[in-house]
Design a protein around this motif. Sequence first.
Motif, PDB file in Angstrom:
ATOM      1  N   ARG A   1      24.608 -26.795 -60.214  1.00  0.00           N
ATOM      2  CA  ARG A   1      25.110 -25.541 -60.800  1.00  0.00           C
ATOM      3  C   ARG A   1      23.996 -24.700 -61.405  1.00  0.00           C
ATOM      4  NH1 ARG A   1      28.593 -29.168 -63.446  1.00  0.00           N
ATOM      5  NH2 ARG A   1      27.610 -28.574 -65.401  1.00  0.00           N
TER       6      ARG A   1
ATOM      7  N   ALA B 234      23.853 -29.736 -76.503  1.00  0.00           N
ATOM      8  CA  ALA B 234      24.116 -31.082 -75.971  1.00  0.00           C
ATOM      9  C   ALA B 234      23.038 -32.062 -76.455  1.00  0.00           C
ATOM     10  CB  ALA B 234      24.167 -31.045 -74.446  1.00  0.00           C
TER      11      ALA B 234
ATOM     12  N   SER C  98      23.896 -23.980 -74.603  1.00  0.00           N
ATOM     13  CA  SER C  98      24.780 -25.155 -74.551  1.00  0.00           C
ATOM     14  C   SER C  98      23.993 -26.418 -74.187  1.00  0.00           C
ATOM     15  CB  SER C  98      25.961 -24.932 -73.590  1.00  0.00           C
ATOM     16  OG  SER C  98      25.530 -24.600 -72.295  1.00  0.00           O
TER      17      SER C  98
ATOM     18  N   ASP D 239      25.422 -35.301 -72.561  1.00  0.00           N
ATOM     19  CA  ASP D 239      26.489 -34.928 -71.629  1.00  0.00           C
ATOM     20  C   ASP D 239      26.172 -33.565 -71.008  1.00  0.00           C
ATOM     21  OD1 ASP D 239      28.777 -34.443 -70.201  1.00  0.00           O
ATOM     22  OD2 ASP D 239      30.106 -34.368 -71.945  1.00  0.00           O
TER      23      ASP D 239
ATOM     24  N   GLY E 233      27.939 -32.337 -68.545  1.00  0.00           N
ATOM     25  CA  GLY E 233      29.164 -31.863 -67.898  1.00  0.00           C
ATOM     26  C   GLY E 233      29.663 -30.509 -68.370  1.00  0.00           C
ATOM     27  N   THR E 234      29.359 -30.138 -69.589  1.00  0.00           N
ATOM     28  CA  THR E 234      29.879 -28.870 -70.126  1.00  0.00           C
ATOM     29  C   THR E 234      28.793 -27.823 -70.335  1.00  0.00           C
ATOM     30  OG1 THR E 234      29.638 -29.701 -72.380  1.00  0.00           O
ATOM     31  CG2 THR E 234      31.768 -30.071 -71.298  1.00  0.00           C
ATOM     32  N   ILE E 235      27.602 -28.075 -69.832  1.00  0.00           N
ATOM     33  CA  ILE E 235      26.489 -27.143 -70.045  1.00  0.00           C
ATOM     34  C   ILE E 235      26.573 -25.986 -69.054  1.00  0.00           C
ATOM     35  CG2 ILE E 235      23.980 -26.898 -69.913  1.00  0.00           C
ATOM     36  CD1 ILE E 235      23.851 -29.839 -70.889  1.00  0.00           C
ATOM     37  N   HIS E 236      26.442 -24.778 -69.584  1.00  0.00           N
ATOM     38  CA  HIS E 236      26.476 -23.598 -68.711  1.00  0.00           C
ATOM     39  C   HIS E 236      25.323 -22.638 -68.962  1.00  0.00           C
ATOM     40  CE1 HIS E 236      28.256 -21.586 -72.186  1.00  0.00           C
ATOM     41  NE2 HIS E 236      29.049 -22.629 -72.281  1.00  0.00           N
TER      42      HIS E 236
ATOM     43  N   ASP F 169      26.404 -36.943 -65.937  1.00  0.00           N
ATOM     44  CA  ASP F 169      26.863 -35.866 -65.054  1.00  0.00           C
ATOM     45  C   ASP F 169      25.720 -34.898 -64.713  1.00  0.00           C
ATOM     46  OD1 ASP F 169      28.802 -34.742 -63.454  1.00  0.00           O
ATOM     47  OD2 ASP F 169      29.733 -33.584 -65.060  1.00  0.00           O
TER      48      ASP F 169
ATOM     49  N   HIS G 284      25.697 -32.842 -61.011  1.00  0.00           N
ATOM     50  CA  HIS G 284      26.500 -31.605 -60.960  1.00  0.00           C
ATOM     51  C   HIS G 284      25.815 -30.475 -61.701  1.00  0.00           C
ATOM     52  CE1 HIS G 284      30.240 -33.913 -59.786  1.00  0.00           C
ATOM     53  NE2 HIS G 284      30.172 -32.921 -58.931  1.00  0.00           N
ATOM     54  N   PHE G 285      25.268 -30.788 -62.868  1.00  0.00           N
ATOM     55  CA  PHE G 285      24.541 -29.787 -63.646  1.00  0.00           C
ATOM     56  C   PHE G 285      23.389 -29.212 -62.821  1.00  0.00           C
ATOM     57  CE2 PHE G 285      20.600 -29.301 -66.119  1.00  0.00           C
ATOM     58  CZ  PHE G 285      20.908 -28.151 -66.828  1.00  0.00           C
TER      59      PHE G 285
END
Length: 131
Positions: free
Chosen positions: A92, A47, A43, A34, A36-39, A85, A88-89
């Motif tokens: 970003r 994942a 992270s 996933d 979607g929550t990687i920044h 996702d 999007h990653f």
Amino acid sequence: MIQIFNEPPQGLQTAPKEPRIIAAGYQITLREIDFGTIHDKESLMLAFLKGLGLRDTFGRNWDALYDVLTDPNQTRPRYALILCDYAHFKKRHPHLAHDVEQVLLDAQHTAAQQERQLWLLLEEPDHDLKG
């Protein structure tokens, strides 16, 4: 349409509809990562730790990720990663995306040399599919 699992893995590919069901029918081990929550890199490694079901001893660096993906004792001969996702990653975090793609593509190439198959499948959330 040609079924994706009838062909050798070819880089990052769009996941078919219902990839989990199709993979099961082809006896392909499938894991989801996933994005979607990687920044950041930490992270990202978490994942992969979670998605691949790795132990906390996983090194959480590019070499360790490559080693896990190319180790015949860690992964099955026919193996697929669903990168959830990912688009999007990549928007970003383009530099981080470049690094992870290099590792994934290198691992895919090495797997092929070992006569193993590693598919890298991109799956986007349903909300992205609108016009």
